[in-house]
Design a protein around this motif. Structure first.
Motif, PDB file in Angstrom:
ATOM      1  N   VAL A  77       0.837  -1.205   0.000  1.00 44.14           N
ATOM      2  CA  VAL A  77       0.000   0.000   0.000  1.00 44.14           C
ATOM      3  C   VAL A  77       0.870   1.253   0.000  1.00 44.14           C
ATOM      4  N   MET A  78       1.962   1.240   0.733  1.00 39.04           N
ATOM      5  CA  MET A  78       2.883   2.376   0.737  1.00 39.04           C
ATOM      6  C   MET A  78       3.480   2.583  -0.654  1.00 39.04           C
ATOM      7  N   GLN A  79       3.855   1.504  -1.301  1.00 35.97           N
ATOM      8  CA  GLN A  79       4.398   1.608  -2.654  1.00 35.97           C
ATOM      9  C   GLN A  79       3.346   2.122  -3.624  1.00 35.97           C
ATOM     10  N   LEU A  80       2.105   1.655  -3.468  1.00 32.71           N
ATOM     11  CA  LEU A  80       1.022   2.126  -4.324  1.00 32.71           C
ATOM     12  C   LEU A  80       0.774   3.617  -4.125  1.00 32.71           C
ATOM     13  N   SER A  81       0.862   4.092  -2.883  1.00 31.37           N
ATOM     14  CA  SER A  81       0.669   5.514  -2.597  1.00 31.37           C
ATOM     15  C   SER A  81       1.734   6.353  -3.291  1.00 31.37           C
ATOM     16  N   ARG A  82       2.968   5.888  -3.281  1.00 36.73           N
ATOM     17  CA  ARG A  82       4.042   6.613  -3.958  1.00 36.73           C
ATOM     18  C   ARG A  82       3.806   6.650  -5.470  1.00 36.73           C
ATOM     19  N   SER A  83       3.366   5.527  -6.028  1.00 34.01           N
ATOM     20  CA  SER A  83       3.122   5.466  -7.474  1.00 34.01           C
ATOM     21  C   SER A  83       2.000   6.404  -7.883  1.00 34.01           C
ATOM     22  N   LEU A  84       0.946   6.454  -7.084  1.00 38.14           N
ATOM     23  CA  LEU A  84      -0.172   7.349  -7.391  1.00 38.14           C
ATOM     24  C   LEU A  84       0.258   8.803  -7.316  1.00 38.14           C
ATOM     25  N   PHE A  85       1.087   9.139  -6.347  1.00 32.27           N
ATOM     26  CA  PHE A  85       1.553  10.523  -6.240  1.00 32.27           C
ATOM     27  C   PHE A  85       2.415  10.904  -7.438  1.00 32.27           C
ATOM     28  N   ARG A  86       3.239   9.982  -7.920  1.00 32.87           N
ATOM     29  CA  ARG A  86       4.055  10.266  -9.102  1.00 32.87           C
ATOM     30  C   ARG A  86       3.173  10.485 -10.331  1.00 32.87           C
ATOM     31  N   GLY A 104       1.104   0.226 -19.047  1.00 37.14           N
ATOM     32  CA  GLY A 104       1.573  -0.909 -18.258  1.00 37.14           C
ATOM     33  C   GLY A 104       1.514  -0.624 -16.761  1.00 37.14           C
ATOM     34  N   ARG A 105       1.876   0.602 -16.372  1.00 36.24           N
ATOM     35  CA  ARG A 105       1.822   0.958 -14.957  1.00 36.24           C
ATOM     36  C   ARG A 105       0.385   1.001 -14.451  1.00 36.24           C
ATOM     37  N   LEU A 106      -0.514   1.569 -15.233  1.00 34.30           N
ATOM     38  CA  LEU A 106      -1.915   1.663 -14.811  1.00 34.30           C
ATOM     39  C   LEU A 106      -2.544   0.282 -14.670  1.00 34.30           C
ATOM     40  N   GLN A 107      -2.285  -0.587 -15.642  1.00 35.77           N
ATOM     41  CA  GLN A 107      -2.843  -1.941 -15.557  1.00 35.77           C
ATOM     42  C   GLN A 107      -2.249  -2.703 -14.383  1.00 35.77           C
ATOM     43  N   SER A 108      -0.967  -2.507 -14.128  1.00 37.58           N
ATOM     44  CA  SER A 108      -0.339  -3.164 -12.983  1.00 37.58           C
ATOM     45  C   SER A 108      -0.967  -2.688 -11.676  1.00 37.58           C
ATOM     46  N   MET A 109      -1.294  -1.400 -11.589  1.00 37.89           N
ATOM     47  CA  MET A 109      -1.947  -0.877 -10.393  1.00 37.89           C
ATOM     48  C   MET A 109      -3.333  -1.478 -10.203  1.00 37.89           C
ATOM     49  N   LEU A 137       3.177  -1.856 -28.425  1.00 42.14           N
ATOM     50  CA  LEU A 137       2.017  -1.531 -27.587  1.00 42.14           C
ATOM     51  C   LEU A 137       0.874  -2.502 -27.820  1.00 42.14           C
ATOM     52  N   GLN A 138       0.650  -2.861 -29.076  1.00 37.63           N
ATOM     53  CA  GLN A 138      -0.433  -3.791 -29.378  1.00 37.63           C
ATOM     54  C   GLN A 138      -0.152  -5.178 -28.805  1.00 37.63           C
ATOM     55  N   LEU A 139       1.073  -5.638 -28.909  1.00 38.67           N
ATOM     56  CA  LEU A 139       1.434  -6.934 -28.328  1.00 38.67           C
ATOM     57  C   LEU A 139       1.312  -6.909 -26.802  1.00 38.67           C
ATOM     58  N   GLN A 140       1.656  -5.765 -26.208  1.00 40.79           N
ATOM     59  CA  GLN A 140       1.530  -5.621 -24.757  1.00 40.79           C
ATOM     60  C   GLN A 140       0.076  -5.780 -24.321  1.00 40.79           C
ATOM     61  N   LEU A 141      -0.839  -5.200 -25.071  1.00 41.44           N
ATOM     62  CA  LEU A 141      -2.266  -5.309 -24.742  1.00 41.44           C
ATOM     63  C   LEU A 141      -2.787  -6.725 -24.969  1.00 41.44           C
ATOM     64  N   ILE A 142      -2.267  -7.395 -25.994  1.00 41.52           N
ATOM     65  CA  ILE A 142      -2.735  -8.755 -26.292  1.00 41.52           C
ATOM     66  C   ILE A 142      -2.199  -9.751 -25.271  1.00 41.52           C
ATOM     67  N   ARG A 143      -0.929  -9.603 -24.896  1.00 41.23           N
ATOM     68  CA  ARG A 143      -0.319 -10.543 -23.948  1.00 41.23           C
ATOM     69  C   ARG A 143      -0.896 -10.404 -22.545  1.00 41.23           C
ATOM     70  N   ASN A 144      -1.313  -9.201 -22.169  1.00 39.72           N
ATOM     71  CA  ASN A 144      -1.784  -8.955 -20.802  1.00 39.72           C
ATOM     72  C   ASN A 144      -3.215  -8.410 -20.814  1.00 39.72           C
ATOM     73  N   PRO A 145      -4.183  -9.244 -21.138  1.00 43.24           N
ATOM     74  CA  PRO A 145      -5.573  -8.770 -21.101  1.00 43.24           C
ATOM     75  C   PRO A 145      -5.985  -8.456 -19.664  1.00 43.24           C
ATOM     76  N   LEU A 146      -6.764  -7.404 -19.501  1.00 42.86           N
ATOM     77  CA  LEU A 146      -7.188  -6.968 -18.172  1.00 42.86           C
ATOM     78  C   LEU A 146      -8.505  -7.636 -17.806  1.00 42.86           C
ATOM     79  N   LYS A 147      -8.479  -8.452 -16.755  1.00 40.53           N
ATOM     80  CA  LYS A 147      -9.682  -9.097 -16.243  1.00 40.53           C
ATOM     81  C   LYS A 147      -9.681  -8.937 -14.719  1.00 40.53           C
ATOM     82  N   LEU A 148     -10.646  -8.205 -14.216  1.00 40.81           N
ATOM     83  CA  LEU A 148     -10.759  -7.995 -12.781  1.00 40.81           C
ATOM     84  C   LEU A 148     -11.762  -8.980 -12.200  1.00 40.81           C
ATOM     85  N   THR A 149     -11.387  -9.570 -11.072  1.00 35.81           N
ATOM     86  CA  THR A 149     -12.236 -10.560 -10.414  1.00 35.81           C
ATOM     87  C   THR A 149     -12.248 -10.300  -8.910  1.00 35.81           C
TER      88      THR A 149
END
Length: 392
Positions: free
Chosen positions: A104-113, A237-242, A346-358
């Motif tokens: 959570v601390m790391q996430l807070s730093r990333s959001l501030f950046r 990539g950073r946003l999807q990782s978050m 960029l297109q390969l990045q989106l294809i390799r890492n589809p975003l699915k929230l569960t």
């Protein structure tokens, strides 16, 4: 002029420390998240105090009878189950915050950046932040009013303290959900800005691909666009990782909150039927208490819809990014190799890492899943009504 967004963030920050949900400090000027002995000790104290007091002072059935004086056993089972889910969610939130403290601390730093990169995000989020804040306050205030109204004619120190503990557990869950909402709202707005920039880059690249190349200007413009595409890919990539990290951090709490919304919807539908069937007098309720319950239901479910739609809108913004990249097929041949490679990467990045929230990697979050859940809620309401008609 008062900066209301800053006021909301500060009030949530200090309130989180007060109820023991936050266990680290944050420097609002630099975005540095750090631990102190004071915040750690106080958070440990609160984390141990609430479970201990709940064990010794829990009076669930008595408090339920105060609010619904003449309820039958089926009503009581439904409401106790709903309350138990909320209390369990509050306790698990308090206990699990230590496991995810560093993340959570790391996430807070990333959001501030991310905020420092695009300060206009704050203005774009203002309406969503203030709306959520006002609805959350209205929900909590109505809940307290209902408890005080129910205890008005049966007040004693034990009941007041029991109601305080239950409300505290609910407040911890509500604050955790509010923090989750603000993070997702921020990420959604950053996705929105990312898509706007990607739209501009694609339009410019499409226009450039249909023009006869002029060696010097053409190469310079292609290199500039390639740099922008690479920056967009890095940000995406950073946003999807978050988004994925948030889902992992709030996995258990998310399951309990999801279960709470589900059971609350079933219980509310069933109690609405019993009020129509038996009347207020038979249930030991007054018109004022009914009005308060209706107000609470309105704000509670409006708040739940806000929490749901911010997740769905985040998924839709990601899907817009995927759809925008599909327009790459409209480009004419002849673009610079580096720009082509940037788009392809960029297109390969989106294809390799589809975003699915569960929820706990088992319950998918989507509009189709939401529709299925509403159908399941309606089915279970009918089962409860049929059971009531047969046995009560």
């Amino acid at each position: 002029m008062v900066d209301w967004v800053r006021f909301v963030f500060k009030s949530i920050y200090y309130y989180g420390h007060l109820i023991g949900l936050s266990n680290f400090e944050l420097d609002w000027k630099t975005g540095r998240a750090y631990t102190t002995k004071r915040s750690t000790a106080y958070s440990i104290f609160i984390g141990l105090m609430f479970p201990t007091l709940l064990v010794f002072r829990w009076t669930g059935r008595t408090q339920f009878k105060v609010i619904f004086g003449n309820a039958n056993m089926l009503h009581e089972y439904v409401m106790v189950l709903m309350s138990g889910i909320r209390i369990a969610a509050g306790l698990l939130t308090l206990l699990s915050k230590w496991r995810s403290r560093r993340q959570v601390m790391q996430l807070s730093r990333s959001l501030f950046r991310l905020y420092q990169e695009r300060p206009e995000v704050k203005a774009m989020c203002r309406r969503g932040i203030l709306t959520k804040y006002c609805i959350a306050i209205a929900t909590d205030f109505t809940q307290v009013w209902i408890s005080l109204d129910a205890l008005d004619s049966n007040v004693n120190s034990s009941m007041l303290f029991g109601q305080f503990l239950v409300y505290s557990m609910t407040s911890i869950v509500n604050l955790a959900v509010t923090q989750h909402y603000f993070v997702l709202l921020f990420i959604r707005v950053r996705y929105l800005l990312l898509n706007r920039e990607l739209r501009e880059v694609i339009d410019e690249a499409n226009e450039l691909s249909h023009r006869p190349p002029r060696r010097g200007v053409f190469i310079c413009r292609c290199c500039a666009l390639a740099d922008r595409v690479e920056a967009i890919a890095s940000l995406q990539g950073r946003l999807q990782s978050m988004l994925v990290k948030i889902g992992d951090l709030y996995a258990i709490q998310g399951l309990l909150v999801f279960s709470g919304y589900y059971l609350s919807s079933v219980g509310t539908g069933y109690l609405g039927y019993t009020i129509v069937k038996y009347g207020l007098n038979d249930l030991g309720m007054t018109y004022r208490r009914l009005a308060l319950l209706l107000c609470w239901c309105f704000f509670y479910y409006l708040d739940s819809l806000l929490n749901l739609f911010v997740v769905l809108y985040s998924l839709e913004e990601h899907q817009k990014t995927v759809n925008l990249m599909e327009e790459r097929t409209l480009f004419a041949s002849g673009l610079d190799v580096r720009l082509e490679e940037a788009f392809e990467s960029l297109q390969l990045q989106l294809i390799r890492n589809p975003l699915k929230l569960t929820v706990m990697k088992s319950i998918p979050i989507s509009r189709i899943a939401t529709t299925s859940m509403l159908g399941s809620i309606l089915t279970n309401c009918i089962f409860l009504i049929q059971y009531d008609m047969e046995y009560f």
